[in-house]
Design a protein around this motif. Structure first.
Motif, PDB file in Angstrom:
ATOM      1  N   ARG A 126      17.926   1.503  98.931  1.00 38.30           N
ATOM      2  CA  ARG A 126      19.032   1.181  98.172  1.00 38.30           C
ATOM      3  C   ARG A 126      19.110   1.246  96.483  1.00 38.30           C
ATOM      4  N   SER A 127      18.265   1.064  96.139  1.00 40.49           N
ATOM      5  CA  SER A 127      18.569   1.384  95.002  1.00 40.49           C
ATOM      6  C   SER A 127      18.867   2.475  94.362  1.00 40.49           C
ATOM      7  N   LEU A 128      19.551   3.949  94.688  1.00 35.69           N
ATOM      8  CA  LEU A 128      19.245   4.796  94.873  1.00 35.69           C
ATOM      9  C   LEU A 128      21.243   5.050  94.254  1.00 35.69           C
ATOM     10  N   ALA A 129      21.616   4.305  93.785  1.00 37.31           N
ATOM     11  CA  ALA A 129      23.139   4.798  93.361  1.00 37.31           C
ATOM     12  C   ALA A 129      23.203   5.548  92.738  1.00 37.31           C
ATOM     13  N   GLU A 130      24.240   6.381  93.313  1.00 34.52           N
ATOM     14  CA  GLU A 130      24.679   7.968  92.052  1.00 34.52           C
ATOM     15  C   GLU A 130      23.515   8.507  91.742  1.00 34.52           C
ATOM     16  N   ASN A 131      22.821   8.750  92.478  1.00 36.12           N
ATOM     17  CA  ASN A 131      21.678  10.751  92.293  1.00 36.12           C
ATOM     18  C   ASN A 131      22.945  11.359  93.313  1.00 36.12           C
ATOM     19  N   ALA A 132      21.516  12.488  92.071  1.00 39.71           N
ATOM     20  CA  ALA A 132      21.768  13.915  93.038  1.00 39.71           C
ATOM     21  C   ALA A 132      21.071  14.666  93.111  1.00 39.71           C
ATOM     22  N   TYR A 133      20.543  15.144  94.371  1.00 39.73           N
ATOM     23  CA  TYR A 133      19.810  16.005  94.753  1.00 39.73           C
ATOM     24  C   TYR A 133      20.240  17.644  95.440  1.00 39.73           C
ATOM     25  N   ASN A 134      18.993  18.419  94.716  1.00 44.38           N
ATOM     26  CA  ASN A 134      19.290  19.752  95.359  1.00 44.38           C
ATOM     27  C   ASN A 134      18.569  19.800  97.217  1.00 44.38           C
ATOM     28  N   GLY A 135      19.442  20.709  97.743  1.00 44.82           N
ATOM     29  CA  GLY A 135      19.464  20.936  98.852  1.00 44.82           C
ATOM     30  C   GLY A 135      18.644  22.437  99.465  1.00 44.82           C
ATOM     31  N   PHE A 136      17.936  22.612 100.057  1.00 44.70           N
ATOM     32  CA  PHE A 136      17.839  24.010 100.111  1.00 44.70           C
ATOM     33  C   PHE A 136      17.823  24.488 101.869  1.00 44.70           C
ATOM     34  N   CYS A 137      18.211  25.815 101.810  1.00 46.15           N
ATOM     35  CA  CYS A 137      17.075  25.916 103.632  1.00 46.15           C
ATOM     36  C   CYS A 137      16.015  27.160 103.607  1.00 46.15           C
ATOM     37  N   VAL A 138      15.619  26.128 104.015  1.00 46.68           N
ATOM     38  CA  VAL A 138      14.162  26.588 104.148  1.00 46.68           C
ATOM     39  C   VAL A 138      13.328  27.785 105.475  1.00 46.68           C
ATOM     40  N   GLU A 139      14.132  28.117 106.148  1.00 50.28           N
ATOM     41  CA  GLU A 139      13.947  28.795 106.877  1.00 50.28           C
ATOM     42  C   GLU A 139      14.606  30.211 106.901  1.00 50.28           C
ATOM     43  N   TYR A 140      13.753  31.863 106.326  1.00 50.07           N
ATOM     44  CA  TYR A 140      14.658  32.893 106.124  1.00 50.07           C
ATOM     45  C   TYR A 140      15.573  32.793 107.488  1.00 50.07           C
ATOM     46  N   CYS A 141      16.779  33.462 107.151  1.00 53.33           N
ATOM     47  CA  CYS A 141      18.019  33.731 107.792  1.00 53.33           C
ATOM     48  C   CYS A 141      18.505  35.113 106.742  1.00 53.33           C
ATOM     49  N   GLY A 142      18.808  35.336 106.829  1.00 54.71           N
ATOM     50  CA  GLY A 142      18.925  37.342 106.345  1.00 54.71           C
ATOM     51  C   GLY A 142      19.289  37.078 104.693  1.00 54.71           C
ATOM     52  N   THR A 143      20.409  37.657 104.817  1.00 49.01           N
ATOM     53  CA  THR A 143      20.269  38.356 103.017  1.00 49.01           C
ATOM     54  C   THR A 143      20.149  37.466 102.296  1.00 49.01           C
ATOM     55  N   SER A 144      21.596  36.138 102.124  1.00 50.69           N
ATOM     56  CA  SER A 144      21.411  35.787 101.603  1.00 50.69           C
ATOM     57  C   SER A 144      20.982  33.975 101.593  1.00 50.69           C
ATOM     58  N   HIS A 145      19.465  34.141 101.995  1.00 53.85           N
ATOM     59  CA  HIS A 145      19.016  32.970 102.555  1.00 53.85           C
ATOM     60  C   HIS A 145      18.827  32.424 100.699  1.00 53.85           C
ATOM     61  N   ALA A 146      17.852  32.555 101.001  1.00 60.56           N
ATOM     62  CA  ALA A 146      17.686  32.064  99.441  1.00 60.56           C
ATOM     63  C   ALA A 146      18.683  31.846  98.317  1.00 60.56           C
ATOM     64  N   ASN A 147      19.892  31.672  98.977  1.00 61.69           N
ATOM     65  CA  ASN A 147      21.636  31.601  97.991  1.00 61.69           C
ATOM     66  C   ASN A 147      22.001  30.850  98.977  1.00 61.69           C
ATOM     67  N   MET A 148      21.485  29.749  99.711  1.00 56.22           N
ATOM     68  CA  MET A 148      22.287  28.937 101.013  1.00 56.22           C
ATOM     69  C   MET A 148      21.298  27.823 100.371  1.00 56.22           C
ATOM     70  N   ARG A 149      22.397  26.880  99.351  1.00 56.87           N
ATOM     71  CA  ARG A 149      21.678  25.392  98.825  1.00 56.87           C
ATOM     72  C   ARG A 149      22.914  24.769  99.282  1.00 56.87           C
ATOM     73  N   PHE A 150      22.155  23.238  98.919  1.00 54.71           N
ATOM     74  CA  PHE A 150      23.723  22.691  98.788  1.00 54.71           C
ATOM     75  C   PHE A 150      23.192  21.086  97.791  1.00 54.71           C
ATOM     76  N   ARG A 151      24.540  20.015  97.925  1.00 48.88           N
ATOM     77  CA  ARG A 151      23.663  19.509  96.769  1.00 48.88           C
ATOM     78  C   ARG A 151      23.777  17.740  97.819  1.00 48.88           C
ATOM     79  N   THR A 152      23.353  17.213  97.660  1.00 49.52           N
ATOM     80  CA  THR A 152      23.148  15.681  98.180  1.00 49.52           C
ATOM     81  C   THR A 152      23.681  14.624  97.258  1.00 49.52           C
ATOM     82  N   PHE A 153      24.287  13.937  97.498  1.00 49.46           N
ATOM     83  CA  PHE A 153      24.644  13.131  96.830  1.00 49.46           C
ATOM     84  C   PHE A 153      24.572  12.004  97.367  1.00 49.46           C
TER      85      PHE A 153
END
Ligand code: HEC
Ligand code: CU
Length: 439
Positions: A198-225
């Motif tokens: 509950r104390s986490l109001a307005e925080n941003a984190y990095n998210g990743f794909c962590v299973e090899y899935c092809g050419t741009s696997h390392a470029n498959m990211r997201f943000r969690t707010f």
């Protein structure tokens, strides 16, 4: 006589090791999973702590015994012959029972943790469908009618139940700071749940794909707010509807002299873009909550370099200031332009003509693209200049990307030649103005 005298080096070695250990504590680790920000991470890290504690005890005890034995019973010149021993029941029972007890101390909490984390999510959890695509993330909130991509909003203090699926190959979903890594597997649904504190109001984190899935696997990211429940509700309520600020779907190209939304108007704008097309938009909708751009912590701001040298995507940035959102919308939504701007054959924009359903859409839902801070699987900032280059030649910015090369004269890696026809910079500037107006 030996030149190597360990004693002389021991203090220096000790200091070096101590410094190395200290260095590990000095920095910020924004992608560390050793946090206690969710119930899931606390469960796992309690296990980790116990394993480390017991493991360290075993290590110190065994090494001490070993060193003691090596020194005490070493071969001395003229010493007696070693005594030969055959079996020692008490000793053997001891070294069997002690490790067995240690294993019990590890196994019991481990099995408990498995049951806790594998259990069905508590009633009343917020359901989020996570769908992996090569190489981007789709997030759906089925109870709220929201479909979005690459930027995941979670309410602080509420349990989220993730339903994990993939549209193509294997992927794996992970926001390290919030814990709970889990695979997305073809023809199967995986589940996972956790509760951001509950104390986490307005925080941003990095998210990743962590299973090899092809050419741009390392470029498959997201943000969690992670945001307060109020802000989350404001965000979700707005996301469920059509964009505020976009030229209204029924609008046609404005008569000469009619106000249009321009890139310049948007840049310095505090009000929703709807106000700028007031004559065309009968209802002025409020824009829902978006994680404030100026509050993004440095670790979530994209730093992917743009292609350089031969592959530089040239664009006349001066055009962006006069990008015309109405003209951009016309390009995307008029069937006559489909050859040049086939955007809606792959993307859904709620409120516009629907050429594909969400389930068949090859690209991210763009209904509220203007309210996103990143593009291309979290790789790039969605500022107008970067967005323009993305539309012009996405695969040049993200290897293998399924978003096609669309700019006239751009090198298309799929057909290995330059595009004879396609969008010119003027048209792209208009599309940029339109997409950025989709708040
Ligand atoms: C063949 C299908 C296809 C067509 C046609 C297409 N796109 Fe895409 N688009 C994609 C895919 C796939 C992605 C995700 C690419 C990635 O991240 O690797 C994407 C990503 C995007 C993004 C970034 C979205 C985000 O949140 O990351 C934007 C903006 C976009 N496309 C705009 C357009 C526009 C504008 C057009 C037309 C001029 C267009 N697209 C045509 C498939 C398509
Ligand atoms: Cu991957």
């Amino acid at each position: 006589m030996s030149f190597f005298r360990p004693r002389r080096y021991a203090p220096a070695l000790f200091v070096a090791v101590a410094l190395l250990a200290l260095a590990a504590c000095g920095d910020q680790y924004p992608n560390s999973t050793f946090t206690h920000l969710t119930d899931n991470n606390r469960t796992i890290s309690a296990l980790w702590d116990r394993l480390m504690f017991l493991g360290t005890g075993v290590f110190v005890f065994v090494e001490a015994l070993l060193i003691f034995t090596i020194i005490k019973f070493r071969k001395r010149p003229g010493g007696p012959k070693a005594k030969q021993i055959h079996g020692h029941a008490a000793l053997e029972i001891t070294w069997t029972v002690i490790p067995a007890l240690i294993l019990v101390l590890i196994a019991v909490p481990t099995v408990q943790a498995i049951y806790t984390t594998q259990a069905k999510a508590p009633d009343g959890s917020l359901k989020v469908e996570v769908i992996g695509h090569q190489w981007w993330w789709e997030f759906r909130y089925p109870e709220l009618g929201v479909v979005t991509a690459n930027e995941l909003y979670l309410p602080a203090g509420r349990t989220v139940s993730f339903q994990l699926n993939t549209r193509d190959v294997l992927h794996s979903f992970w926001t390290p700071q919030l814990g709970g890594k889990r695979d997305l597997i073809s023809n199967r649904t995986n589940w996972m749940w956790y509760t951001p504190d509950r104390s986490l109001a307005e925080n941003a984190y990095n998210g990743f794909c962590v299973e090899y899935c092809g050419t741009s696997h390392a470029n498959m990211r997201f943000r969690t707010f992670v945001v307060s429940e109020d802000k989350f509700e404001s965000w979700a309520k707005h996301q469920a509807g059509i964009a505020a600020g976009a030229p209204v779907p029924t609008a046609v190209a404005p008569a000469a002299g009619a106000p249009v939304v321009t890139g310049a108007a948007m840049a310095g704008m505090k009000m929703p873009a709807a106000a700028a097309v007031a004559s065309a938009a009968p209802v002025e909708e409020a824009v829902g909550y978006t994680f404030p751009l100026d509050k993004l912590p440095a670790h979530v701001v994209p730093t992917t370099p743009m292609p350089t040298g031969e592959s530089t995507i040239k664009f006349d940035d001066a055009l962006l200031a006069s990008g015309n959102a109405v003209a951009g919308r016309e390009l995307l939504t008029n069937m006559a332009n489909l050859g040049k701007a086939p955007c809606l054959t792959c993307h859904v924009i709620k409120g516009e003509m629907a050429m594909v359903k969400d389930d068949q859409a090859k690209g991210p839902n763009l209904t509220h693209f203007g309210a996103r801070h990143t593009l291309g699987g979290g790789l790039f900032s969605s500022d107008p200049a970067t967005l323009a280059r993305w539309i012009k030649n996405a695969p040049a910015m993200k290897p293998g990307s399924i978003m096609p090369t669309l700019g006239a004269g751009e090198y298309n890696a799929m057909i290995k030649q330059k595009l004879a026809s396609g969008l010119d910079d003027r048209q792209i500037a208009d599309i940029v103005a339109y997409l950025k107006s989709l708040k």
